[in-house]
Design an enzyme around this catalytic site. Structure first.
Site, PDB file in Angstrom:
ATOM      1  N   TRP A  34       0.838  -1.210   0.000  1.00  0.00           N
ATOM      2  CA  TRP A  34       0.000   0.000   0.000  1.00  0.00           C
ATOM      3  C   TRP A  34       0.874   1.262   0.000  1.00  0.00           C
ATOM      4  O   TRP A  34       0.698   2.161  -0.830  1.00  0.00           O
ATOM      5  CB  TRP A  34      -0.938  -0.023   1.219  1.00  0.00           C
ATOM      6  N   TYR A  70      -4.250   1.437  -4.391  1.00  0.00           N
ATOM      7  CA  TYR A  70      -3.002   1.880  -3.749  1.00  0.00           C
ATOM      8  C   TYR A  70      -2.223   2.759  -4.737  1.00  0.00           C
ATOM      9  O   TYR A  70      -1.463   2.271  -5.572  1.00  0.00           O
ATOM     10  CB  TYR A  70      -2.137   0.689  -3.312  1.00  0.00           C
ATOM     11  N   GLY A 215      -2.048  -4.946   8.196  1.00  0.00           N
ATOM     12  CA  GLY A 215      -1.610  -3.965   9.197  1.00  0.00           C
ATOM     13  C   GLY A 215      -0.836  -4.614  10.333  1.00  0.00           C
ATOM     14  O   GLY A 215      -0.987  -4.248  11.493  1.00  0.00           O
ATOM     15  N   CYS A 218       0.539  -2.310  12.659  1.00  0.00           N
ATOM     16  CA  CYS A 218      -0.389  -1.229  13.008  1.00  0.00           C
ATOM     17  C   CYS A 218       0.122   0.104  12.444  1.00  0.00           C
ATOM     18  O   CYS A 218       0.287   1.092  13.155  1.00  0.00           O
ATOM     19  CB  CYS A 218      -0.620  -1.161  14.514  1.00  0.00           C
ATOM     20  N   ARG A 219       0.367   0.077  11.143  1.00  0.00           N
ATOM     21  CA  ARG A 219       0.844   1.257  10.395  1.00  0.00           C
ATOM     22  C   ARG A 219       2.140   1.820  10.972  1.00  0.00           C
ATOM     23  O   ARG A 219       2.361   3.019  11.032  1.00  0.00           O
ATOM     24  CB  ARG A 219      -0.271   2.302  10.294  1.00  0.00           C
ATOM     25  N   ARG A 238      -1.355   8.663   8.876  1.00  0.00           N
ATOM     26  CA  ARG A 238      -1.086   8.676  10.312  1.00  0.00           C
ATOM     27  C   ARG A 238      -1.266  10.074  10.916  1.00  0.00           C
ATOM     28  O   ARG A 238      -1.334  10.225  12.122  1.00  0.00           O
ATOM     29  CB  ARG A 238       0.305   8.095  10.564  1.00  0.00           C
ATOM     30  N   GLY A 290       3.681  -4.234   5.808  1.00  0.00           N
ATOM     31  CA  GLY A 290       3.881  -3.171   4.828  1.00  0.00           C
ATOM     32  C   GLY A 290       5.308  -2.660   4.880  1.00  0.00           C
ATOM     33  O   GLY A 290       5.844  -2.415   5.958  1.00  0.00           O
ATOM     34  N   ARG A 292       8.398  -0.312   2.322  1.00  0.00           N
ATOM     35  CA  ARG A 292       8.695   0.384   1.062  1.00  0.00           C
ATOM     36  C   ARG A 292      10.182   0.662   0.899  1.00  0.00           C
ATOM     37  O   ARG A 292      10.591   1.278  -0.081  1.00  0.00           O
ATOM     38  CB  ARG A 292       7.895   1.666   0.963  1.00  0.00           C
TER      39      ARG A 292
HETATM   40  N1  LIG Z   1      -7.493  -5.330   2.590  1.00  0.00           N
HETATM   41  C1  LIG Z   1      -7.442  -4.134   3.136  1.00  0.00           C
HETATM   42  O1  LIG Z   1      -8.459  -3.434   3.274  1.00  0.00           O
HETATM   43  C2  LIG Z   1      -6.119  -3.604   3.599  1.00  0.00           C
HETATM   44  C3  LIG Z   1      -6.067  -2.465   4.403  1.00  0.00           C
HETATM   45  C4  LIG Z   1      -4.821  -2.017   4.848  1.00  0.00           C
HETATM   46  C5  LIG Z   1      -3.677  -2.720   4.483  1.00  0.00           C
HETATM   47  N2  LIG Z   1      -3.754  -3.813   3.681  1.00  0.00           N
HETATM   48  C6  LIG Z   1      -2.538  -4.539   3.250  1.00  0.00           C
HETATM   49  O2  LIG Z   1      -1.744  -4.839   4.401  1.00  0.00           O
HETATM   50  C7  LIG Z   1      -0.440  -4.323   4.204  1.00  0.00           C
HETATM   51  C8  LIG Z   1       0.191  -3.970   5.535  1.00  0.00           C
HETATM   52  O3  LIG Z   1      -0.518  -2.964   6.200  1.00  0.00           O
HETATM   53  P1  LIG Z   1      -0.006  -1.454   6.259  1.00  0.00           P
HETATM   54  O4  LIG Z   1       0.947  -1.225   5.129  1.00  0.00           O
HETATM   55  O5  LIG Z   1      -1.188  -0.609   6.403  1.00  0.00           O
HETATM   56  O6  LIG Z   1       0.736  -1.294   7.620  1.00  0.00           O
HETATM   57  P2  LIG Z   1       1.766  -2.054   8.554  1.00  0.00           P
HETATM   58  O7  LIG Z   1       2.307  -3.283   7.988  1.00  0.00           O
HETATM   59  O8  LIG Z   1       1.081  -2.125   9.852  1.00  0.00           O
HETATM   60  O9  LIG Z   1       2.893  -0.930   8.664  1.00  0.00           O
HETATM   61  C9  LIG Z   1       3.646  -0.574   7.542  1.00  0.00           C
HETATM   62  C10 LIG Z   1       4.597   0.546   7.878  1.00  0.00           C
HETATM   63  O10 LIG Z   1       5.427   0.204   8.996  1.00  0.00           O
HETATM   64  C11 LIG Z   1       6.689   0.802   8.843  1.00  0.00           C
HETATM   65  N3  LIG Z   1       7.716  -0.237   8.893  1.00  0.00           N
HETATM   66  C12 LIG Z   1       7.746  -1.429   8.230  1.00  0.00           C
HETATM   67  N4  LIG Z   1       8.864  -2.115   8.503  1.00  0.00           N
HETATM   68  C13 LIG Z   1       9.576  -1.341   9.355  1.00  0.00           C
HETATM   69  C14 LIG Z   1      10.829  -1.506   9.995  1.00  0.00           C
HETATM   70  N5  LIG Z   1      11.599  -2.597   9.810  1.00  0.00           N
HETATM   71  N6  LIG Z   1      11.259  -0.508  10.821  1.00  0.00           N
HETATM   72  C15 LIG Z   1      10.511   0.583  11.032  1.00  0.00           C
HETATM   73  N7  LIG Z   1       9.312   0.801  10.435  1.00  0.00           N
HETATM   74  C16 LIG Z   1       8.848  -0.158   9.612  1.00  0.00           C
HETATM   75  C17 LIG Z   1       6.710   1.494   7.505  1.00  0.00           C
HETATM   76  O11 LIG Z   1       6.370   2.875   7.666  1.00  0.00           O
HETATM   77  P3  LIG Z   1       7.316   4.026   7.093  1.00  0.00           P
HETATM   78  O12 LIG Z   1       7.700   3.597   5.718  1.00  0.00           O
HETATM   79  O13 LIG Z   1       6.537   5.269   7.172  1.00  0.00           O
HETATM   80  O14 LIG Z   1       8.501   4.039   7.995  1.00  0.00           O
HETATM   81  C18 LIG Z   1       5.603   0.798   6.762  1.00  0.00           C
HETATM   82  O15 LIG Z   1       5.068   1.538   5.721  1.00  0.00           O
HETATM   83  C19 LIG Z   1      -0.659  -3.123   3.251  1.00  0.00           C
HETATM   84  O16 LIG Z   1       0.545  -2.696   2.629  1.00  0.00           O
HETATM   85  C20 LIG Z   1      -1.659  -3.716   2.307  1.00  0.00           C
HETATM   86  O17 LIG Z   1      -1.010  -4.558   1.369  1.00  0.00           O
HETATM   87  C21 LIG Z   1      -4.944  -4.286   3.254  1.00  0.00           C
END
Ligand SMILES: NC(=O)c1ccc[n+]([C@@H]2O[C@H](COP(=O)([O-])OP(=O)(O)OC[C@H]3O[C@@H](n4cnc5c(N)ncnc54)[C@H](OP(=O)(O)O)[C@@H]3O)[C@@H](O)[C@H]2O)c1
Length: 349
Positions: A34, A70, A215, A218-219, A238, A290, A292
């Site tokens: 995302w 996305y 998530g 949790c973002r 956020r 998630g 990037r």
């Molecule tokens: N089906 C649905 O409705 C739905 C909804 C939401 C999400 N999703 C899917 O679930 C995936 C995961 O959820 P999400 O992207 O919302 O959030 P997440 O996995 O809870 O958090 C992702 C964020 O955490 C940070 N992060 C990741 N690895 C890290 C590390 N090693 N150290 C420090 N920070 C780190 C990054 O933020 P920064 O880059 O800002 O540092 C990254 O963008 C999405 O990408 C999407 O594919 C699906």
């Protein structure tokens, strides 16, 4: 510095899970794309994004989750670019059932929308099949059976190899399954967002439906990177996410601090590893992480080869209860239906 660089993790084989009825085998840690799309994440660096997907594959993470919405096509295009020449190494999940106008998104899971979207996704992903195709959100203006029938026809044509639903209740999933199979259900799930434990998880377990929890961090809250003065740029969600607003933010940060202390004391790990291990041990099939930047996935090495016992899980529950006094869920992310859009007179059900 991210936490993977503070503690050296042994490189271990990723855990895999089979998706019944599909022949697909996916890694239990999956890459979410995302943020790579930029929209709602303060922009994108496409070169870093492509490198992140390739780094994931090198680590044995084969499940890549994307969606048309996305970045309004950008994330899918990045996935297509990254997988050029390597398509078979990846299991692509993408989605359908949202439309966008003037930067706003609305639910549209009508048959016509789904049949149009699948071809757009195939083109952007540079492929002739989608491994797992999900209905992104239930659409209250379209009968679930119509949505399910459209998905079943794509499945029978071979354009998609597995069917899933995301953000569906048990009742909605049951109605859908009276018309088409559901191989995967993708709900929100992480240490701070546990609503699915009462009904969705038991239902999926009882019906052999694989679960992808989204998530996982949790973002980013559970990454351990957040500080009281952390700020976010541009349209980063956020800035409005209720968990990241004072005074609640401090409660979540205190929970993260105590969870990190537990992870270090008991496992020589950090909160980022504990958060994902906990999800997997709770019985979710795969955790959507998630990322990037390529180095953000290095921490996934610290997730495998250990487990939480009952006492650890009780201690986690105690910490959450003691620290997060005003919990709030992920509901702020739910898109509206088309009756709330300017073009609502065009809605047909
Ligand atoms: N089906 C649905 O409705 C739905 C909804 C939401 C999400 N999703 C899917 O679930 C995936 C995961 O959820 P999400 O992207 O919302 O959030 P997440 O996995 O809870 O958090 C992702 C964020 O955490 C940070 N992060 C990741 N690895 C890290 C590390 N090693 N150290 C420090 N920070 C780190 C990054 O933020 P920064 O880059 O800002 O540092 C990254 O963008 C999405 O990408 C999407 O594919 C699906």
């Amino acid at each position: 510095m991210n936490q993977s660089t503070q503690i050296q993790m042994p490189v271990v084989e990723p855990e895999l899970v089979e998706i019944p009825g599909t022949g697909l085998r996916v890694s239990r840690v999956a890459l979410g794309t995302w943020a790579m799309g930029g929209w709602m994440w303060g922009g994108t660096d496409q070169r870093d994004a492509v490198a992140t997907i390739r780094a994931a594959l090198r680590q044995g993470i084969n499940l890549i989750d994307t969606a048309p919405v996305y970045g309004f096509g950008v994330s899918e295009e990045i996935v297509g670019t990254a997988l050029a020449g390597m398509r078979k190494q990846a299991v692509i999940t993408t989605k359908t059932g949202l439309e966008w106008r003037d930067g706003k998104i609305y639910r549209n899971a009508s048959r016509a929308r789904i049949l149009q979207e699948v071809d757009d996704s195939l083109r952007r992903l540079r492929t002739d099949y989608i491994d797992i195709y999900l209905v992104h959100w239930p659409d209250p203006l379209v009968p679930v059976e119509e949505t399910a029938e459209a998905m079943r026809s794509l499945y029978e044509q071979g354009k998609i190899r597995a069917i899933g639903v995301s953000n569906f209740s048990v009742v909605q999933a049951s109605r859908f399954r009276s018309v088409a199979p559901v191989h995967v259900l993708e709900p929100p799930y992480n240490l701070f967002e546990r609503a699915i434990e009462s009904q969705i998880l038991p239902y999926c377990r009882a019906n052999d439906i694989v679960t992808f929890g989204y998530g996982a961090l949790c973002r980013g809250l559970l990454s351990g990177r957040m500080r009281p003065d952390t700020t976010f740029e541009g349209d980063d969600l956020r800035r409005v996410d209720p968990k990241f607003q004072a005074p609640r933010f401090a409660q979540y940060l205190e929970a993260v601090r105590q969870l990190d202390e537990l992870a270090q004391r008991r496992f020589h790990r950090h909160v980022i590893h504990l958060a994902v291990r906990w999800m997997l041990d709770q019985g979710i099939s795969a955790a959507l992480w998630g990322a990037r930047h390529p180095d953000q996935l290095e921490a996934s090495h610290g997730v495998s080869d250990w487990a939480l016992d009952v006492a650890d899980r009780n201690e986690i529950d105690r910490i959450l209860k003691a620290t997060v006094i005003n919990p709030v869920g992920p509901e702020f992310m739910a898109p509206p239906d088309r009756s709330q859009s300017k073009g609502s007179e065009e809605v047909t059900t």
